[in-house]
Design a protein around this motif. Structure first.
Motif, PDB file in Angstrom:
ATOM      1  N   GLY A   1       0.831  -1.224  -0.014  1.00  0.00           N
ATOM      2  CA  GLY A   1       0.110   0.044   0.002  1.00  0.00           C
ATOM      3  C   GLY A   1       0.757   1.168  -0.060  1.00  0.00           C
ATOM      4  O   GLY A   1       1.746   1.159   0.754  1.00  0.00           O
TER       5      GLY A   1
ATOM      6  N   GLY B   1       3.741  -4.490   8.516  1.00  0.00           N
ATOM      7  CA  GLY B   1       3.117  -5.784   8.651  1.00  0.00           C
ATOM      8  C   GLY B   1       1.738  -5.992   9.101  1.00  0.00           C
ATOM      9  O   GLY B   1       1.337  -6.909   9.510  1.00  0.00           O
TER      10      GLY B   1
ATOM     11  N   VAL C   1       6.341   8.591  10.481  1.00  0.00           N
ATOM     12  CA  VAL C   1       5.008   8.201   9.645  1.00  0.00           C
ATOM     13  C   VAL C   1       5.710   7.830   8.225  1.00  0.00           C
ATOM     14  O   VAL C   1       5.238   6.839   7.787  1.00  0.00           O
ATOM     15  CB  VAL C   1       4.020   9.259   9.954  1.00  0.00           C
ATOM     16  CG1 VAL C   1       2.902   8.935   8.772  1.00  0.00           C
ATOM     17  CG2 VAL C   1       3.583   9.511  11.272  1.00  0.00           C
TER      18      VAL C   1
ATOM     19  N   ASP D   1      -1.570   8.339   9.070  1.00  0.00           N
ATOM     20  CA  ASP D   1      -1.203   7.369  10.025  1.00  0.00           C
ATOM     21  C   ASP D   1       0.112   6.791   9.820  1.00  0.00           C
ATOM     22  O   ASP D   1       0.107   6.338   8.642  1.00  0.00           O
ATOM     23  CB  ASP D   1      -2.406   6.675  10.570  1.00  0.00           C
ATOM     24  CG  ASP D   1      -3.584   7.469  10.969  1.00  0.00           C
ATOM     25  OD1 ASP D   1      -3.132   8.421  11.766  1.00  0.00           O
ATOM     26  OD2 ASP D   1      -4.612   7.437  10.449  1.00  0.00           O
ATOM     27  N   GLN D   2       0.600   6.387  10.776  1.00  0.00           N
ATOM     28  CA  GLN D   2       1.843   5.228  10.502  1.00  0.00           C
ATOM     29  C   GLN D   2       1.322   3.852   9.706  1.00  0.00           C
ATOM     30  O   GLN D   2       2.015   3.504   8.939  1.00  0.00           O
ATOM     31  CB  GLN D   2       2.722   4.972  11.659  1.00  0.00           C
ATOM     32  CG  GLN D   2       4.058   4.341  11.239  1.00  0.00           C
ATOM     33  CD  GLN D   2       5.005   4.338  12.334  1.00  0.00           C
ATOM     34  OE1 GLN D   2       4.666   3.722  13.368  1.00  0.00           O
ATOM     35  NE2 GLN D   2       6.206   4.790  12.055  1.00  0.00           N
TER      36      GLN D   2
HETATM   37  C1  F1P Z   1       2.784   1.934   4.325  1.00  0.00           C
HETATM   38  C2  F1P Z   1       2.056   3.162   4.489  1.00  0.00           C
HETATM   39  C3  F1P Z   1       2.617   4.236   3.487  1.00  0.00           C
HETATM   40  C4  F1P Z   1       2.257   5.344   3.716  1.00  0.00           C
HETATM   41  C5  F1P Z   1       2.438   5.962   5.067  1.00  0.00           C
HETATM   42  C6  F1P Z   1       1.713   4.790   5.955  1.00  0.00           C
HETATM   43  O1  F1P Z   1       2.173   0.731   5.017  1.00  0.00           O
HETATM   44  O2  F1P Z   1       0.765   3.137   4.251  1.00  0.00           O
HETATM   45  O3  F1P Z   1       2.523   3.861   2.281  1.00  0.00           O
HETATM   46  O4  F1P Z   1       2.989   6.469   3.115  1.00  0.00           O
HETATM   47  O5  F1P Z   1       3.769   6.290   5.286  1.00  0.00           O
HETATM   48  O6  F1P Z   1       2.175   3.658   5.964  1.00  0.00           O
HETATM   49  P1  F1P Z   1       2.910  -0.235   5.507  1.00  0.00           P
HETATM   50  O7  F1P Z   1       4.229  -0.542   4.525  1.00  0.00           O
HETATM   51  O8  F1P Z   1       3.177  -0.532   6.973  1.00  0.00           O
HETATM   52  O9  F1P Z   1       2.123  -1.667   4.872  1.00  0.00           O
END
Ligand code: F1P
Length: 354
Positions: free
Chosen positions: A50, A103, A152, A345-346
């Motif tokens: 994502g 994850g 984030v 959000d993170q």
């Molecule tokens: C990645 C993500 C990033 C977004 C932000 C939040 O999720 O959605 O793409 O830019 O930093 O986290 P993930 O790699 O933890 O699935």
């Protein structure tokens, strides 16, 4: 939290060290990785994630096919949930590569579960968190705890997970030269990070920027996409991304004075890319070219020369530290805090979190 972007800046500067640790991890686990992928007998590889992790998937898929010959494709996790028949081949075996810093991203976990239930697929998951829900639901897990972030926005987690997947591709493709050449990246990265602050300062001296375009082809498109997203997330800017020659087919209509066009130049198409940048300067835009060659066939406004000894499929992560720093410094100039990006959000979890 002090609004000076110190968290993100520290994580950007930690990249060469983290890359070194990622090289060690993928060296230690090389045998297991090779056995798992050989046993998968896969004829198709699907990389997905994502946001930043989807853009990472774009670069990883390009390099995986180049180094292994296995048909490879990148999609957003949500596409794999809703349109799997348009993505997965009914013939042959598929290896899924879910990518997720946390994850815990709902779509990526759901995509993995639903696809494994309905298709003949095995999953090779990569994350910064070994005990995450994703890595507890895959057939092979590659954890990179050294690249876990507090900020984030993704910076070192993106480049280290991409480096790991390049090493996985070289392992499965039996390409010893590529596997070893990737070991040059930490030192190259240190050299580039020394130049990054001054380069960002030089580019941002011009206060007229109101439009940021990033161009990259092949394995560089996913990196250009990530640079585009950093400029949105950190600096709230109007930023776009295209394959270089695609920019002529309409999008260039909005290029003008105030447009900063950054080319992530390739070895493969550099001559044509240089001609394009000359044309775009003629529209009033300014050009920042990052290329593997010193001499660039046209006048530039800003330039960074990257490791020419590494090909397009291996040098990719070297483009990002300067572009991450550019977005961070642009944010600070606007009084924004890159450590706390607006609306984000993170971890992105959906309401139907299962
Ligand atoms: C990645 C993500 C990033 C977004 C932000 C939040 O999720 O959605 O793409 O830019 O930093 O986290 P993930 O790699 O933890 O699935």
């Amino acid at each position: 939290m002090c609004p000076d972007g110190s968290l993100s800046k520290a994580e950007i500067n930690q990249q060469p060290q983290v890359w070194q640790e990622t090289l060690e991890t993928t060296d230690t686990r090389r045998g297991e990785i090779e056995r798992f992928l050989t046993n998968s007998a896969c004829s198709q590889a699907i990389f997905y994630g994502g946001g930043s992790s989807y853009y990472l998937a774009e670069s990883a898929a390009s390099t995986f096919q180049k180094l292994t010959g296995v048909s490879s494709r990148a999609v957003p996790s949500s596409e794999l949930i809703f349109f799997p028949e348009s993505i997965l081949s009914k013939k042959g075996k598929t290896v899924l590569f879910p990518i997720s810093r946390s994850g815990e991203t709902t779509e990526t976990i759901q995509a993995t579960k639903s696809t494994k239930e309905r298709f003949d697929a095995v999953s090779f998951g990569i994350s910064c968190h070994p005990h995450s829900k994703l890595l507890e639901n895959v057939d092979f897990s590659l954890a990179l705890p050294e690249s876990a972030e507090e900020s984030v926005v993704m910076t070192k987690s993106y480049t280290s997970m991409l480096l790991a997947l390049q090493r996985v591709a070289a392992t499965y493709g039996g390409d010893e030269v590529a596997f070893r050449k990737l070991e040059e990246l930490p030192q190259e990265g240190r050299e580039i990070l020394k130049k990054a602050p001054l380069l960002a300062e030089e580019i941002l001296k011009d206060r007229n920027w109101n439009h940021f375009v990033f161009l990259g082809g092949g394995p560089l498109y996913g990196l250009a996409s990530e640079a585009m997203l950093k400029m949105k997330e950190m600096a709230l800017e109007n930023s776009e991304v295209f394959h270089p020659l695609e920019y002529r087919h309409g999008p260039k209509s909005v290029a003008e004075e105030g447009s900063l066009i950054t080319l992530l130049g390739s070895s493969t198409a550099l001559e044509k890319e240089a001609i394009l940048t000359e044309e775009l300067r003629g529209l009033g835009a300014k050009i920042f070219a990052m290329a593997p060659e010193e001499e660039f066939a046209t006048k530039l406004d800003h330039q960074l020369t990257l490791a020419s000894t590494l090909g397009d499929h291996l040098r990719g992560i070297l483009y990002l530290p300067c572009l991450q720093m550019l977005s961070l410094e642009r944010a600070l100039l606007k009084g924004l805090n890159p450590d706390e990006p607006r609306n984000l959000d993170q971890v992105v979890k959906l309401e139907d979190e299962s």
